[in-house]
Design a protein around this motif. Structure first.
Motif, PDB file in Angstrom:
ATOM      1  N   ASN A   1       0.828  -1.211   0.000  1.00 28.49           N
ATOM      2  CA  ASN A   1       0.000   0.000   0.000  1.00 28.49           C
ATOM      3  C   ASN A   1       0.860   1.259   0.000  1.00 28.49           C
ATOM      4  O   ASN A   1       0.547   2.245  -0.684  1.00 28.49           O
ATOM      5  CB  ASN A   1      -0.926  -0.001   1.215  1.00 28.49           C
ATOM      6  N   LYS A   2       1.958   1.228   0.754  1.00 30.84           N
ATOM      7  CA  LYS A   2       2.840   2.406   0.814  1.00 30.84           C
ATOM      8  C   LYS A   2       3.488   2.669  -0.548  1.00 30.84           C
ATOM      9  O   LYS A   2       3.632   3.838  -0.963  1.00 30.84           O
ATOM     10  CB  LYS A   2       3.928   2.203   1.871  1.00 30.84           C
ATOM     11  N   ILE A   3       3.866   1.598  -1.254  1.00 30.51           N
ATOM     12  CA  ILE A   3       4.462   1.766  -2.592  1.00 30.51           C
ATOM     13  C   ILE A   3       3.479   2.480  -3.501  1.00 30.51           C
ATOM     14  O   ILE A   3       3.847   3.425  -4.235  1.00 30.51           O
ATOM     15  CB  ILE A   3       4.857   0.394  -3.170  1.00 30.51           C
ATOM     16  N   LEU A   4       2.218   2.079  -3.446  1.00 28.14           N
ATOM     17  CA  LEU A   4       1.203   2.697  -4.312  1.00 28.14           C
ATOM     18  C   LEU A   4       0.897   4.123  -3.860  1.00 28.14           C
ATOM     19  O   LEU A   4       0.700   5.018  -4.707  1.00 28.14           O
ATOM     20  CB  LEU A   4      -0.070   1.851  -4.306  1.00 28.14           C
ATOM     21  N   ASP A   5       0.855   4.350  -2.554  1.00 24.61           N
ATOM     22  CA  ASP A   5       0.622   5.710  -2.040  1.00 24.61           C
ATOM     23  C   ASP A   5       1.732   6.647  -2.522  1.00 24.61           C
ATOM     24  O   ASP A   5       1.464   7.755  -3.033  1.00 24.61           O
ATOM     25  CB  ASP A   5       0.585   5.712  -0.508  1.00 24.61           C
ATOM     26  N   ASP A   6       2.965   6.214  -2.343  1.00 29.03           N
ATOM     27  CA  ASP A   6       4.113   7.047  -2.711  1.00 29.03           C
ATOM     28  C   ASP A   6       4.169   7.306  -4.211  1.00 29.03           C
ATOM     29  O   ASP A   6       4.701   8.337  -4.652  1.00 29.03           O
ATOM     30  CB  ASP A   6       5.418   6.391  -2.254  1.00 29.03           C
ATOM     31  N   ALA A   7       3.623   6.365  -4.992  1.00 34.07           N
ATOM     32  CA  ALA A   7       3.653   6.526  -6.452  1.00 34.07           C
ATOM     33  C   ALA A   7       2.476   7.348  -6.966  1.00 34.07           C
ATOM     34  O   ALA A   7       2.376   7.583  -8.178  1.00 34.07           O
ATOM     35  CB  ALA A   7       3.653   5.146  -7.119  1.00 34.07           C
ATOM     36  N   GLY A   8       1.594   7.796  -6.056  1.00 33.07           N
ATOM     37  CA  GLY A   8       0.518   8.700  -6.466  1.00 33.07           C
ATOM     38  C   GLY A   8      -0.781   8.031  -6.866  1.00 33.07           C
ATOM     39  O   GLY A   8      -1.675   8.694  -7.418  1.00 33.07           O
ATOM     40  N   TYR A   9      -0.940   6.745  -6.563  1.00 38.18           N
ATOM     41  CA  TYR A   9      -2.196   6.050  -6.879  1.00 38.18           C
ATOM     42  C   TYR A   9      -3.124   6.166  -5.666  1.00 38.18           C
ATOM     43  O   TYR A   9      -3.044   5.403  -4.719  1.00 38.18           O
ATOM     44  CB  TYR A   9      -1.922   4.569  -7.209  1.00 38.18           C
ATOM     45  N   LYS A  10      -4.007   7.183  -5.692  1.00 44.16           N
ATOM     46  CA  LYS A  10      -4.826   7.500  -4.538  1.00 44.16           C
ATOM     47  C   LYS A  10      -6.132   6.690  -4.541  1.00 44.16           C
ATOM     48  O   LYS A  10      -6.677   6.361  -5.589  1.00 44.16           O
ATOM     49  CB  LYS A  10      -5.161   8.999  -4.517  1.00 44.16           C
ATOM     50  N   LYS A  11      -6.616   6.391  -3.314  1.00 44.65           N
ATOM     51  CA  LYS A  11      -7.886   5.688  -3.175  1.00 44.65           C
ATOM     52  C   LYS A  11      -9.034   6.693  -3.240  1.00 44.65           C
ATOM     53  O   LYS A  11      -8.973   7.775  -2.655  1.00 44.65           O
ATOM     54  CB  LYS A  11      -7.943   4.935  -1.843  1.00 44.65           C
ATOM     55  N   GLY A  12     -10.108   6.301  -3.932  1.00 44.72           N
ATOM     56  CA  GLY A  12     -11.290   7.141  -4.005  1.00 44.72           C
ATOM     57  C   GLY A  12     -12.237   6.832  -2.865  1.00 44.72           C
ATOM     58  O   GLY A  12     -11.939   6.036  -1.969  1.00 44.72           O
ATOM     59  N   ALA A  13     -13.414   7.445  -2.897  1.00 46.20           N
ATOM     60  CA  ALA A  13     -14.409   7.233  -1.842  1.00 46.20           C
ATOM     61  C   ALA A  13     -14.868   5.779  -1.792  1.00 46.20           C
ATOM     62  O   ALA A  13     -15.268   5.279  -0.735  1.00 46.20           O
ATOM     63  CB  ALA A  13     -15.604   8.159  -2.080  1.00 46.20           C
ATOM     64  N   ASP A  14     -14.777   5.094  -2.915  1.00 41.70           N
ATOM     65  CA  ASP A  14     -15.191   3.693  -2.973  1.00 41.70           C
ATOM     66  C   ASP A  14     -14.070   2.732  -2.580  1.00 41.70           C
ATOM     67  O   ASP A  14     -14.236   1.515  -2.628  1.00 41.70           O
ATOM     68  CB  ASP A  14     -15.693   3.336  -4.376  1.00 41.70           C
ATOM     69  N   GLY A  15     -12.909   3.299  -2.207  1.00 48.68           N
ATOM     70  CA  GLY A  15     -11.785   2.468  -1.788  1.00 48.68           C
ATOM     71  C   GLY A  15     -10.922   1.959  -2.927  1.00 48.68           C
ATOM     72  O   GLY A  15      -9.929   1.273  -2.689  1.00 48.68           O
ATOM     73  N   ILE A  16     -11.274   2.289  -4.155  1.00 47.10           N
ATOM     74  CA  ILE A  16     -10.507   1.827  -5.318  1.00 47.10           C
ATOM     75  C   ILE A  16      -9.532   2.919  -5.751  1.00 47.10           C
ATOM     76  O   ILE A  16      -9.900   4.102  -5.852  1.00 47.10           O
ATOM     77  CB  ILE A  16     -11.444   1.471  -6.488  1.00 47.10           C
ATOM     78  N   ARG A  17      -8.312   2.549  -6.001  1.00 43.62           N
ATOM     79  CA  ARG A  17      -7.297   3.513  -6.425  1.00 43.62           C
ATOM     80  C   ARG A  17      -7.511   3.929  -7.879  1.00 43.62           C
ATOM     81  O   ARG A  17      -8.103   3.192  -8.683  1.00 43.62           O
ATOM     82  CB  ARG A  17      -5.895   2.912  -6.276  1.00 43.62           C
ATOM     83  N   THR A  18      -6.959   5.103  -8.186  1.00 38.84           N
ATOM     84  CA  THR A  18      -6.985   5.599  -9.563  1.00 38.84           C
ATOM     85  C   THR A  18      -5.562   5.893 -10.023  1.00 38.84           C
ATOM     86  O   THR A  18      -4.632   5.956  -9.211  1.00 38.84           O
ATOM     87  CB  THR A  18      -7.822   6.894  -9.687  1.00 38.84           C
ATOM     88  N   MET A  19      -5.406   6.062 -11.323  1.00 39.02           N
ATOM     89  CA  MET A  19      -4.129   6.482 -11.882  1.00 39.02           C
ATOM     90  C   MET A  19      -3.747   7.837 -11.282  1.00 39.02           C
ATOM     91  O   MET A  19      -4.625   8.602 -10.865  1.00 39.02           O
ATOM     92  CB  MET A  19      -4.239   6.597 -13.400  1.00 39.02           C
ATOM     93  N   PRO A  20      -2.451   8.155 -11.212  1.00 36.53           N
ATOM     94  CA  PRO A  20      -2.029   9.456 -10.641  1.00 36.53           C
ATOM     95  C   PRO A  20      -2.730  10.648 -11.268  1.00 36.53           C
ATOM     96  O   PRO A  20      -2.970  11.656 -10.579  1.00 36.53           O
ATOM     97  CB  PRO A  20      -0.526   9.471 -10.917  1.00 36.53           C
ATOM     98  N   ASP A  21      -3.086  10.552 -12.544  1.00 38.88           N
ATOM     99  CA  ASP A  21      -3.766  11.679 -13.192  1.00 38.88           C
ATOM    100  C   ASP A  21      -5.283  11.577 -13.057  1.00 38.88           C
ATOM    101  O   ASP A  21      -6.019  12.415 -13.607  1.00 38.88           O
ATOM    102  CB  ASP A  21      -3.376  11.776 -14.671  1.00 38.88           C
ATOM    103  N   GLY A  22      -5.753  10.552 -12.314  1.00 37.07           N
ATOM    104  CA  GLY A  22      -7.183  10.387 -12.083  1.00 37.07           C
ATOM    105  C   GLY A  22      -7.962   9.856 -13.262  1.00 37.07           C
ATOM    106  O   GLY A  22      -9.194   9.803 -13.232  1.00 37.07           O
TER     107      GLY A  22
END
Length: 601
Positions: free
Chosen positions: A357-378
């Motif tokens: 999870n930290k690798i994805l957080d640091d790389a800019g893949y944020k979780k949305g309100a539904d808990g699913i991550r998106t690409m850094p550019d959304g």
């Protein structure tokens, strides 16, 4: 119901050409010794230039000679049709002395047979179907009596592990279109321990012992390979005595053999790795993007995060019933000690969801309100497809675990079930996938499985050629491959190969999951002796050589050499058993070959 079963049995018998006649049923003073092997896969072709399935490769090893074969003790190259060889100082010229031996029709084996075989593959695209890469580096092949000379374009360390069976020139040069030739004329002309004498497509192959085999004839008279459409039917066949040996079993089928006093369970290290194939941005051989892989998988950090999210020990325990070893490193299994690489220390990727999870957080893949991550550019959610084969319970179970673990990362995984042909097409040619199950049977020299990750193995823009296992094309990996190819010192070459395996591990175009055990079973009331390869706790049916089936010895009820009438009775019983189980499952004679990843050599 009785009439229906009787009619079904009759259909099975008719499919084999009718009931055995009075002569076949009559008792004979010295009836032949017969061993029947079950296989949950059928021959794709009796033509060695075309056949790619594991069962086909195995049967062809029993029929034909090679320049060299794996030693039964060490698995290193040992003499076969080539009794000796020399190499020029620059490594570009190999001269093989072909032994004085006979083809099964009495004709002498000469270097001209080997030269014809290799030159046919060099000049005829159809002949390249099964083993084309094996001759890509050949500049020329010539024969002079019993001397075969192969000139290479560049040095080739794997020369003695050439997987091409040597074919009889006098029998095969008459063939017109090799790509359409089924090789269904019997008896076949062979040089190995056995001669194919009969073949019914999707049903069985019958082989007789070759009395002129240069090592001496096998100790049994006949070997039958009976094809079943599913493992359940094959297990029933082994328990009933319709077959005497079965290999390459899934853990549940292997465990179903427990408690039968007549059956020996054979559980050893295997020669396979099971792994995930990741669409990291597939391209064709001319570097054009292909397929519809999720763009997030182009990011090595995402692939690394997926790797950290997988509990490999749990997969071994729950998916493989403990009958496997976690793969913390190479795609080359640990049974090949010289070439096996395993990550240690900081290089090792261990199960750690928090770190993933930290690798994805640091790389800019944020979780949305539904808990699913998106690409850094959304632009897109991290929703991946997982391609598996239809009717593959183990793959379904694997999918359940991966789906749960990836959900903890904010990644949605949807299972996509494909039949064998569609699976092969989407994961090897069109790249219409995100993540897929995969695996390979590795030979004693791992060059071929490593070569499936080369740039040159990607398909052309029109979808031709290829043979890729990952659509990988990496300059560092390519350079290492060329280095190992030219390194004739085995330990030094092994070190280079381990660097290639490390590169696959860290860049993760594939993620190795586990090394399945080799699971087999045979009837000790039918088989008196069989020698594995390697001889110390090795493999039987699944091995990379002919040795186990050359050394087979049969027994009878009184402990003497087993006798069998040699008729098709056992073959018929095996097929009818398979038919009945298939009908019960609602398939009714549907011959759907699974050709899953495990089918590949």
């Amino acid at each position: 119901m009785r009439k229906w079963i009787g009619a079904t049995a009759a259909m099975g018998m008719l499919a084999l050409g009718g009931l055995a006649g009075p002569a076949a049923q009559a008792a004979e003073p010295s009836a032949p010794k017969v061993i029947r092997v079950g296989a949950t896969q059928a021959m794709d072709s009796m033509n060695p230039f075309l056949a790619v399935r594991l069962v086909s490769s195995s049967i062809h090893r029993w029929m034909y000679g090679y320049l060299a074969v794996p030693d039964s003790k060490t698995l290193q190259p040992s003499p076969d049709l080539a009794e000796s060889w020399t190499t020029s100082p620059d490594g570009l010229t190999w001269t093989f002395k072909i032994r004085s031996a006979k083809w099964s029709d009495g004709q002498p084996i000469t270097a001209a047979d080997a030269a014809w075989t290799f030159n046919k593959m060099i000049t005829d695209d159809g002949a390249k179907t099964a083993n084309g890469p094996a001759v890509e580096n050949f500049a020329s092949v010539t024969a002079n009596g019993q001397d075969l000379t192969v000139k290479l374009k560049t040095p080739q360390a794997s020369m003695l592990d050439n997987p091409v069976p040597i074919m009889p020139k006098h029998a095969w040069e008459k063939v017109g279109d090799i790509a359409r030739y089924e090789a269904n004329e019997y008896p076949a002309v062979t040089s190995g321990p056995y001669i194919a004498v009969e073949h019914k497509k999707d049903q069985y192959v019958k082989l007789k012992a070759n009395p002129d085999y240069w090592r001496g004839a096998p100790k049994i008279d006949e070997l039958q390979v009976i094809f079943y459409d599913n493992p359940a039917a094959a297990i029933v066949g082994l328990k009933k005595g319709d077959i005497d040996l079965i290999g390459r079993l899934a853990p549940p089928d292997f465990e179903a053999l427990k408690g039968d006093e007549n059956i020996v369970q054979w559980n050893t290290e295997g020669r396979r790795a099971t792994y995930l194939q990741v669409n990291h941005g597939a391209t064709t051989s001319d570097n054009k993007p292909i397929g519809d892989g999720h763009p997030a998988l182009k990011d090595p950090k995402v692939r690394q995060a997926l790797h950290y999210a997988i509990d490999k020990q749990k997969l071994v325990d729950q998916v493989q019933n403990g009958l496997a070893k976690p793969a913390d490193g190479s795609i080359v299994p640990p049974m090949y000690k010289d070439f096996f690489w395993q990550a240690e220390g900081e290089k090792k990727v261990s199960f750690d969801v928090a770190k993933a999870n930290k690798i994805l957080d640091d790389a800019g893949y944020k979780k949305g309100a539904d808990g699913i991550r998106t690409m850094p550019d959304g632009s897109r959610k991290l929703q991946f497809r997982f391609s598996i084969h239809t009717d593959a319970p183990i793959e379904e179970k694997l999918a359940e675990y991966l789906t749960g673990w990836f959900k903890e990362l904010g990644i949605t995984l949807t299972t996509k079930r494909l039949d064998s042909s569609k699976f092969t097409e989407e994961t090897g040619t069109t790249a219409l996938f995100d993540i897929a199950i995969s695996g390979w049977s590795v030979n004693p020299d791992p060059e071929e499985v490593l070569a499936t990750h080369l740039c040159s193995r990607r398909p052309t823009a029109s979808g031709e050629g290829g043979g890729t296992e990952s659509f990988y094309c990496d300059p560092q990996y390519e350079a290492l491959y060329q280095q190992q190819l030219k390194e004739l010192d085995r330990p030094k070459r092994a070190d280079i190969i381990k660097k290639m395996e490390e590169r696959l591990y860290t860049d993760a175009p594939v993620i190795a999951l586990y090394y399945p055990n080799n699971l087999e079973g045979y009837r000790k009331d039918r088989i008196a002796k069989v020698t594995s390869i390697p001889e110390d706790k090795g493999m039987l049916y699944g091995g990379s050589g002919y040795w186990p089936f050359y050394t087979l010895e049969a027994v009878s009820k009184d402990g003497a050499a087993a006798e069998d009438d040699g008729s098709n009775t056992g073959v018929i019983v095996g097929i009818v058993a398979g038919v009945l189980i298939l009908i019960g499952a609602g398939y009714f004679l549907t011959r759907r070959r699974k050709t899953v990843a495990d089918d590949r050599e």
